[in-house]
Write a protein that holds these residues in place. Structure first.
Motif, PDB file in Angstrom:
ATOM      1  N   VAL A 163      -4.787   5.379 -11.419  1.00 43.44           N
ATOM      2  CA  VAL A 163      -5.023   5.736 -10.016  1.00 43.44           C
ATOM      3  C   VAL A 163      -3.663   6.028  -9.369  1.00 43.44           C
ATOM      4  CG1 VAL A 163      -5.957   4.915  -7.811  1.00 43.44           C
ATOM      5  CG2 VAL A 163      -7.016   4.194  -9.962  1.00 43.44           C
ATOM      6  N   ASN A 222       0.845  -1.202   0.000  1.00 48.13           N
ATOM      7  CA  ASN A 222       0.000   0.000   0.000  1.00 48.13           C
ATOM      8  C   ASN A 222       0.877   1.248   0.000  1.00 48.13           C
ATOM      9  OD1 ASN A 222      -2.489   1.182  -0.232  1.00 48.13           O
ATOM     10  ND2 ASN A 222      -2.998   1.065   1.936  1.00 48.13           N
ATOM     11  N   HIS A 255      -1.655   6.946  -5.537  1.00 45.02           N
ATOM     12  CA  HIS A 255      -1.758   6.922  -4.072  1.00 45.02           C
ATOM     13  C   HIS A 255      -0.619   7.774  -3.532  1.00 45.02           C
ATOM     14  CE1 HIS A 255      -1.590   4.550  -0.073  1.00 45.02           C
ATOM     15  NE2 HIS A 255      -2.518   5.462  -0.020  1.00 45.02           N
ATOM     16  N   ARG A 285      -5.978   9.127  -2.514  1.00 43.42           N
ATOM     17  CA  ARG A 285      -6.053   8.371  -3.762  1.00 43.42           C
ATOM     18  C   ARG A 285      -6.651   9.296  -4.817  1.00 43.42           C
ATOM     19  NH1 ARG A 285      -7.126   3.013  -1.940  1.00 43.42           N
ATOM     20  NH2 ARG A 285      -4.894   2.980  -1.805  1.00 43.42           N
ATOM     21  N   LYS A 304      -7.252   3.142   6.184  1.00 48.62           N
ATOM     22  CA  LYS A 304      -5.936   2.989   5.546  1.00 48.62           C
ATOM     23  C   LYS A 304      -5.201   1.790   6.128  1.00 48.62           C
ATOM     24  CE  LYS A 304      -5.099   6.398   2.756  1.00 48.62           C
ATOM     25  NZ  LYS A 304      -4.966   5.976   1.379  1.00 48.62           N
TER      26      LYS A 304
END
Ligand code: SF4
Length: 370
Positions: free
Chosen positions: A261, A250, A263, A268, A300
């Motif tokens: 996308v 992550n 992060h 995001r 998260k």
């Protein structure tokens, strides 16, 4: 380490199972405009990262003609000169010797080839445009240029059995790749495959058949020196995909291109989904970001735990709590409860799904969410 993902959404034909953001509707003009927009967007969004990977995915990046590839790589060399890993996704029908030469010259370090199957009948069910012969030839050709080659396979295809899967695995192993991704075919959205199974024209393998295939893949690949490091991914030790490891931690990544996308800084960001809309926005000097999502810290932390449990390395709950500023010992009790049920194991300070339970990993993750 952070990741930079560049999305090329174009394909020669839409595969029958594909629910990804990709399209077979394009012409040379759109390819050129899209590339211009992609590079403009990248320049405008470029972070000052020291340690980063680059991943050119799709879609089918190998659909780009050699001239556009050269243009893309020459700009990337200026903007992102020292990637720790540089992956390029290609499909057998559109990768050529000429393009492989361009990629190797440009400093691509890892080629990922979308083989899916070496069985013509199964390729047809999947709606792929290449043949088994072409897949073998292109994999052999790719090996001449890259010593870090991934072959993508799909299993649990209607009509597939252990014998045909074993043949696919034998052929794959004979091509000596360093990395193999083996994904289960899934029915998603309203794809032609979904409609054909609903009409009863195709029958998906049963749960027992699926499990037998999953176990055969594990057994064969492990028996040939591959290490599973994520549910669907196997590598010769040291050849794990660094870019994908960022996703499974992550971590932070910048996604450029239509539907990409990102992060970043705990947020995001979603970019315009349609390639034409994306090109219009960027070339008009507007931001292609259409949505921003900020998740609360606990969300998260949960997300990080779930993606991390896909890996065989597992997760360190305390490190996750600290990273997202969640109070200590909020995640551990959930993991302990699942351990008591025999669904997780603890190795040192890390928690993981035991190997024998990886086939039911999704069910275990659903329990964590509950
Ligand atoms: S090549 Fe990949 S992205 Fe393109 S349609 Fe097929 S599965 Fe989808």
């Amino acid at each position: 380490m952070k990741g930079i993902y560049l999305h090329i959404p174009f394909c020669r034909k839409k595969c029958d199972y594909c629910d990804f953001p990709s399209t077979a509707v394009w012409d040379q003009e759109l390819l050129g405009d899209y590339l211009r927009a992609l590079l403009q967007d990248l320049k405008a969004s470029l972070p000052t990262w020291q340690d980063y990977t680059i991943y050119l995915g799709g879609g089918t990046p190998s659909i780009l003609p050699p001239g556009l590839l050269e243009k893309l790589f020459s700009t990337l060399k200026d903007l992102l000169p020292h990637p720790l890993e540089f992956t390029f996704e290609a499909n057998p029908e559109s990768i050529t010797r000429e393009k492989l030469e361009v990629l190797a010259q440009a400093g691509v370090t890892r080629l990922s080839l979308g083989i899916q199957s070496f069985n013509d009948r199964h390729l047809k069910v999947l709606g792929r445009v290449h043949t088994a012969k072409e897949a073998r030839e292109k994999a052999e050709m790719a090996r001449e240029y890259f010593d870090n080659l991934n072959l993508d396979l799909i299993f649990s295809i209607p009509g597939q059995d252990l014998k045909t899967l074993k043949k696919d695995l034998d052929t794959t192993l004979s091509l000596a790749p360093q990395h193999i991704s083996a994904y289960s075919l899934t029915l998603e959205g309203t794809t032609p495959l979904v409609r054909r199974t609903e009409r009863g024209e195709l029958i998906m393998p049963s749960e027992d058949q699926w499990l037998a295939m999953f176990l055969l893949i594990s057994q064969e690949l492990k028996g040939h020196g591959f290490r599973r490091y994520e549910i669907s991914n196997f590598a010769v030790p040291g050849r794990e995909c660094l870019h994908n490891l960022i996703y499974w931690e992550n971590g932070e990544y910048l996604g450029i291109g239509s539907s990409a996308v990102s992060h970043l800084n705990g947020k995001r960001l979603f970019r315009e989904r349609e390639p034409k809309g994306y090109v219009d926005q960027v070339l008009k000097g507007k931001s292609p970001v259409v949505e921003k999502e900020v998740l609360p810290p606990w969300q998260k932390a949960l997300e990080t735990a779930l993606v991390g449990l896909r890996t065989t390395r597992g997760i360190d709950p305390k490190a996750i709590e600290d990273r997202w500023g969640v109070e200590r010992n909020r995640l551990s009790p959930i993991l302990e409860e699942l351990q008591a049920q025999g669904l997780l194991e603890q190795v040192g300070n890390r928690w993981r799904i035991p190997d024998e339970l990886l086939p039911v990993a999704n069910e275990i993750m659903a329990k964590i969410l509950d």
